[in-house]
Design a protein around this motif. Structure first.
Motif, mmCIF file in Angstrom:
data_model
loop_
_atom_site.group_PDB
_atom_site.id
_atom_site.type_symbol
_atom_site.label_atom_id
_atom_site.label_comp_id
_atom_site.label_asym_id
_atom_site.label_seq_id
_atom_site.Cartn_x
_atom_site.Cartn_y
_atom_site.Cartn_z
ATOM 1 N N ILE A 274 -3.732 75.658 51.426
ATOM 2 C CA ILE A 274 -3.634 76.243 52.764
ATOM 3 C C ILE A 274 -2.248 76.829 53.002
ATOM 4 C CG2 ILE A 274 -3.644 75.700 55.239
ATOM 5 C CD1 ILE A 274 -5.809 73.566 54.562
ATOM 6 N N LEU A 275 -1.219 76.148 52.497
ATOM 7 C CA LEU A 275 0.159 76.612 52.667
ATOM 8 C C LEU A 275 0.566 77.653 51.635
ATOM 9 C CD1 LEU A 275 1.914 73.223 53.537
ATOM 10 C CD2 LEU A 275 1.496 75.149 55.081
ATOM 11 N N GLN A 276 -0.368 77.996 50.732
ATOM 12 C CA GLN A 276 -0.166 79.046 49.730
ATOM 13 C C GLN A 276 0.876 78.672 48.668
ATOM 14 O OE1 GLN A 276 -1.817 82.173 49.750
ATOM 15 N NE2 GLN A 276 -3.058 81.645 51.519
ATOM 16 N N THR A 277 1.112 77.370 48.479
ATOM 17 C CA THR A 277 1.941 76.917 47.365
ATOM 18 C C THR A 277 1.031 76.756 46.151
ATOM 19 O OG1 THR A 277 3.508 75.747 48.787
ATOM 20 C CG2 THR A 277 3.407 75.053 46.492
ATOM 21 N N PRO A 278 1.378 77.328 44.996
ATOM 22 C CA PRO A 278 0.526 77.171 43.814
ATOM 23 C C PRO A 278 0.225 75.693 43.562
ATOM 24 C CG PRO A 278 2.249 78.769 43.373
ATOM 25 C CD PRO A 278 2.568 78.164 44.716
ATOM 26 N N VAL A 279 -1.019 75.386 43.254
ATOM 27 C CA VAL A 279 -1.421 73.987 43.081
ATOM 28 C C VAL A 279 -2.393 73.851 41.922
ATOM 29 C CG1 VAL A 279 -3.193 74.262 44.889
ATOM 30 C CG2 VAL A 279 -2.485 71.969 44.194
ATOM 31 N N ILE A 280 -2.163 72.812 41.122
ATOM 32 C CA ILE A 280 -3.046 72.463 40.013
ATOM 33 C C ILE A 280 -3.659 71.107 40.324
ATOM 34 C CG2 ILE A 280 -3.220 71.968 37.547
ATOM 35 C CD1 ILE A 280 -0.716 73.718 37.152
ATOM 36 N N SER A 281 -4.973 71.053 40.347
ATOM 37 C CA SER A 281 -5.676 69.785 40.544
ATOM 38 C C SER A 281 -6.036 69.189 39.192
ATOM 39 C CB SER A 281 -6.952 69.988 41.363
ATOM 40 O OG SER A 281 -7.750 68.818 41.325
ATOM 41 N N CYS A 282 -5.618 67.932 38.976
ATOM 42 C CA CYS A 282 -6.030 67.201 37.773
ATOM 43 C C CYS A 282 -6.730 65.908 38.188
ATOM 44 C CB CYS A 282 -4.843 66.935 36.851
ATOM 45 S SG CYS A 282 -3.458 66.086 37.619
ATOM 46 N N TYR A 283 -7.410 65.981 39.321
ATOM 47 C CA TYR A 283 -8.189 64.851 39.826
ATOM 48 C C TYR A 283 -9.120 64.350 38.731
ATOM 49 C CZ TYR A 283 -11.619 62.360 42.747
ATOM 50 O OH TYR A 283 -12.455 61.427 43.293
ATOM 51 N N PRO A 284 -9.082 63.043 38.407
ATOM 52 C CA PRO A 284 -9.837 62.547 37.251
ATOM 53 C C PRO A 284 -11.329 62.340 37.483
ATOM 54 C CG PRO A 284 -8.537 60.787 38.238
ATOM 55 C CD PRO A 284 -8.152 62.041 38.964
ATOM 56 N N GLY A 285 -11.815 62.532 38.683
ATOM 57 C CA GLY A 285 -13.244 62.413 38.957
ATOM 58 C C GLY A 285 -13.925 63.765 38.939
ATOM 59 N N ASP A 286 -15.188 63.802 39.364
ATOM 60 C CA ASP A 286 -15.918 65.063 39.466
ATOM 61 C C ASP A 286 -15.270 65.953 40.521
ATOM 62 O OD1 ASP A 286 -17.752 64.180 37.598
ATOM 63 O OD2 ASP A 286 -19.122 63.361 39.114
ATOM 64 N N THR A 287 -15.334 67.249 40.318
ATOM 65 C CA THR A 287 -14.741 68.194 41.263
ATOM 66 C C THR A 287 -15.417 68.071 42.629
ATOM 67 O OG1 THR A 287 -14.265 69.745 39.480
ATOM 68 C CG2 THR A 287 -14.234 70.617 41.720
ATOM 69 N N LEU A 288 -14.616 67.865 43.667
ATOM 70 C CA LEU A 288 -15.143 67.777 45.017
ATOM 71 C C LEU A 288 -15.495 69.173 45.524
ATOM 72 C CD1 LEU A 288 -12.548 65.287 46.571
ATOM 73 C CD2 LEU A 288 -14.848 64.749 45.755
ATOM 74 N N SER A 289 -16.524 69.257 46.320
ATOM 75 C CA SER A 289 -16.910 70.549 46.889
ATOM 76 C C SER A 289 -15.774 71.164 47.696
ATOM 77 C CB SER A 289 -18.154 70.382 47.771
ATOM 78 O OG SER A 289 -19.267 70.001 47.006
ATOM 79 N N VAL A 290 -15.016 70.322 48.412
ATOM 80 C CA VAL A 290 -13.915 70.846 49.233
ATOM 81 C C VAL A 290 -12.798 71.418 48.362
ATOM 82 C CG1 VAL A 290 -14.325 69.543 51.349
ATOM 83 C CG2 VAL A 290 -13.101 68.446 49.467
ATOM 84 N N ASP A 291 -12.640 70.888 47.152
ATOM 85 C CA ASP A 291 -11.700 71.503 46.207
ATOM 86 C C ASP A 291 -12.259 72.821 45.691
ATOM 87 O OD1 ASP A 291 -9.954 69.413 46.495
ATOM 88 O OD2 ASP A 291 -10.446 68.440 44.598
ATOM 89 N N GLN A 292 -13.560 72.835 45.441
ATOM 90 C CA GLN A 292 -14.193 74.044 44.929
ATOM 91 C C GLN A 292 -14.039 75.205 45.904
ATOM 92 O OE1 GLN A 292 -15.617 74.013 41.716
ATOM 93 N NE2 GLN A 292 -15.408 76.226 42.048
ATOM 94 N N PHE A 293 -13.997 74.887 47.198
ATOM 95 C CA PHE A 293 -13.796 75.929 48.209
ATOM 96 C C PHE A 293 -12.509 76.702 47.928
ATOM 97 C CE2 PHE A 293 -11.791 77.226 52.237
ATOM 98 C CZ PHE A 293 -12.765 78.060 52.747
ATOM 99 N N TYR A 294 -11.427 75.983 47.629
ATOM 100 C CA TYR A 294 -10.140 76.642 47.376
ATOM 101 C C TYR A 294 -10.054 77.216 45.963
ATOM 102 C CZ TYR A 294 -8.812 74.697 51.834
ATOM 103 O OH TYR A 294 -8.774 74.401 53.174
#
Length: 344
Positions: A274-294
Motif C-alpha cells: 500500500i505504501l509502495q515500498t518494494p516487498v518480497i513475501s516469503c510466507y511459509p504457508g499457502d499464498t493468502l488471497s489478500v496477498d494475491q490481490f497485491y
C-alpha cells in the motif's frame, strides 16, 4: 434526544489495534458508549496504550493446542461475565475467536471482519455465528461457506484490511534518527519473521526462513528485524549489520523509509504494498488471497526460494518499481455503516 449506541470491540492480535484505532476514535467522538477488550498477547497492550485507547484486559494467548483451547475457553467465560448485563447493541471484531461465540450466546448482533481464509479452525468456530462478515472480494465465498458462513451475511469489498491502517497516517521522515539506528550501508531492508505461534502455521519459533537470507544480504544492506517475540529476537542476535527493533515502533514510517521489505508474515507485507515500498513475501504457508490481490497489482513479489529472494532483493534495492495505482473501496465507512445498521 439522541440515544448513543453501546458497542463492544474485542482486539485479539497486535495488527488489530491499528485496524480499529480510527474506528474507536470516531465512535468515541460521536458520543457512542464503547467497551474495548483486549487479550494479553504480543504488543497488544503497549500499542493500545500508545494510541491512548482505554481497554479492559481479558485473557491471554495459548501456545500449544491444549493451551489455545484452555485459554480461549477461559476467555469466553470471562468475557461472558463482563458483557452480560451491559446491554450491548452491537459487537465488532477482526478474527476474534471469542467475541462471536459470546455475542451469539448473549443474543448480541455481531460484525466480523475477516481476511484469512486459511485459518480454518478459527473460521469454523466463528463464521457460523456472525450476523455480518466483511471480507475482501478476492477471498472465495465458497471457502467461507465451507466453514459455515451464511452467504447472505458476507459483505465483500475491493482491497484488504490494511487500508484501515493509513486513514490518518503522518509520515515521519526522521524515523531512522528517532530510533538511533547505526546504518553502515546506503540501503536498508526491513524484515519480519513468520507468525510461528499462530494456529494456522506449523513452524518452529526458534528458527526462521529469513536466516539464510539475512546471512547474504547483511553484506549489501542494513538489515532491520522486527521480531514477534523473544525467541525470534535470539535468532538474529549479534549479527553484523543486523539491528533488532523493539516494538512498539512507527512501523508505517519505517516501511516507507526503507528501500525494501522482506516478510515471512502477512500484515507488514501488505502495508508495504500500500505504501509502495518494494516487498518480497516469503510466507511459509499457502499464498493468502489478500496477498494475491497485491501480487496481481504488481505491488508484491512472492517466493520461497532463498536464492530467488536474494537476487530479487538485490535488484529491488537498486531498481525499485515505479508507483502503481490500484483501486480500493472505502472500508472505513463500510464498517461504520454496518455497525450503525446492526445497532439500530
Amino acid at each position: 434526544m439522541v440515544i448513543s449506541l453501546k458497542i463492544w470491540i474485542d482486539i485479539s492480535n497486535a495488527p488489530h489495534v491499528r485496524f480499529f484505532k480510527d474506528i474507536i476514535k470516531y465512535l468515541e467522538a460521536e458520543g457512542e458508549d464503547l467497551i474495548v477488550t483486549a487479550r494479553k498477547f504480543g504488543d497488544i497492550h503497549k500499542l493500545m496504550e500508545s494510541y491512548d485507547i482505554d481497554f479492559i484486559s481479558v485473557g491471554k494467548h495459548g501456545v500449544s493446542l491444549y493451551d489455545k483451547l484452555n485459554e480461549s475457553t477461559n476467555r469466553v467465560a470471562q468475557l461472558t461475565d463482563l458483557i452480560n448485563g451491559e446491554k450491548i447493541d452491537v459487537a465488532v471484531s477482526k478474527h476474534s475467536i471469542e467475541l462471536p461465540r459470546v455475542a451469539f450466546g448473549l443474543g448480541i448482533p455481531s460484525l466480523f471482519i475477516l481476511d484469512n481464509e486459511h485459518a480454518l479452525a478459527a473460521n469454523k468456530l466463528t463464521l457460523p455465528l456472525c450476523d455480518r462478515i466483511i471480507t475482501p472480494e478476492i477471498i472465495s465465498v465458497w471457502n467461507l461457506m465451507k466453514c459455515g458462513a451464511d452467504p447472505n451475511s458476507i459483505i465483500p469489498y475491493k482491497g484488504t484490511s490494511e487500508l484501515m491502517h493509513f486513514n490518518n497516517f503522518n509520515y515521519n521522515e526522521n524515523i531512522f534518527a528517532d530510533l538511533n539506528l547505526e546504518l553502515n550501508h546506503p540501503k536498508t531492508i526491513l524484515m519480519r519473521p513468520e507468525p510461528s505461534l499462530a494456529s494456522y502455521l506449523d513452524t518452529d519459533c526458534r528458527q526462521s526462513v529469513l536466516s539464510p537470507i539475512v546471512d547474504v544480504l547483511k553484506d549489501y544492506a542494513n538489515i532491520l528485524v522486527l521480531p514477534r517475540f523473544r525467541e525470534q529476537s535470539e535468532i538474529f542476535e549479534d549479527i553484523e549489520n543486523v539491528t533488532i527493533l523493539k516494538p512498539p515502533v512507527d512501523t508505517s514510517s519505517l516501511i516507507k523509509k526503507c528501500d525494501l521489505v522482506i516478510g515471512a508474515g502477512g500484515t507488514m507485507n501488505r502495508e508495504s504494498a500500500i505504501l509502495q515500498t518494494p516487498v518480497i513475501s516469503c510466507y511459509p504457508g499457502d499464498t493468502l488471497s489478500v496477498d494475491q490481490f497485491y501480487i496481481n497489482q504488481g505491488l508484491m513479489y512472492r517466493s520461497n526460494d532463498t536464492d530467488d529472494i536474494i537476487q530479487k532483493a538485490l535488484n529491488f534495492i537498486v531498481n525499485p518499481h515505479q508507483e502503481i495505482n490500484f483501486e480500493s473501496d472505502d472500508l472505513f465507512n463500510l464498517i461504520l455503516d454496518n455497525i450503525y445498521d446492526l445497532g439500530k
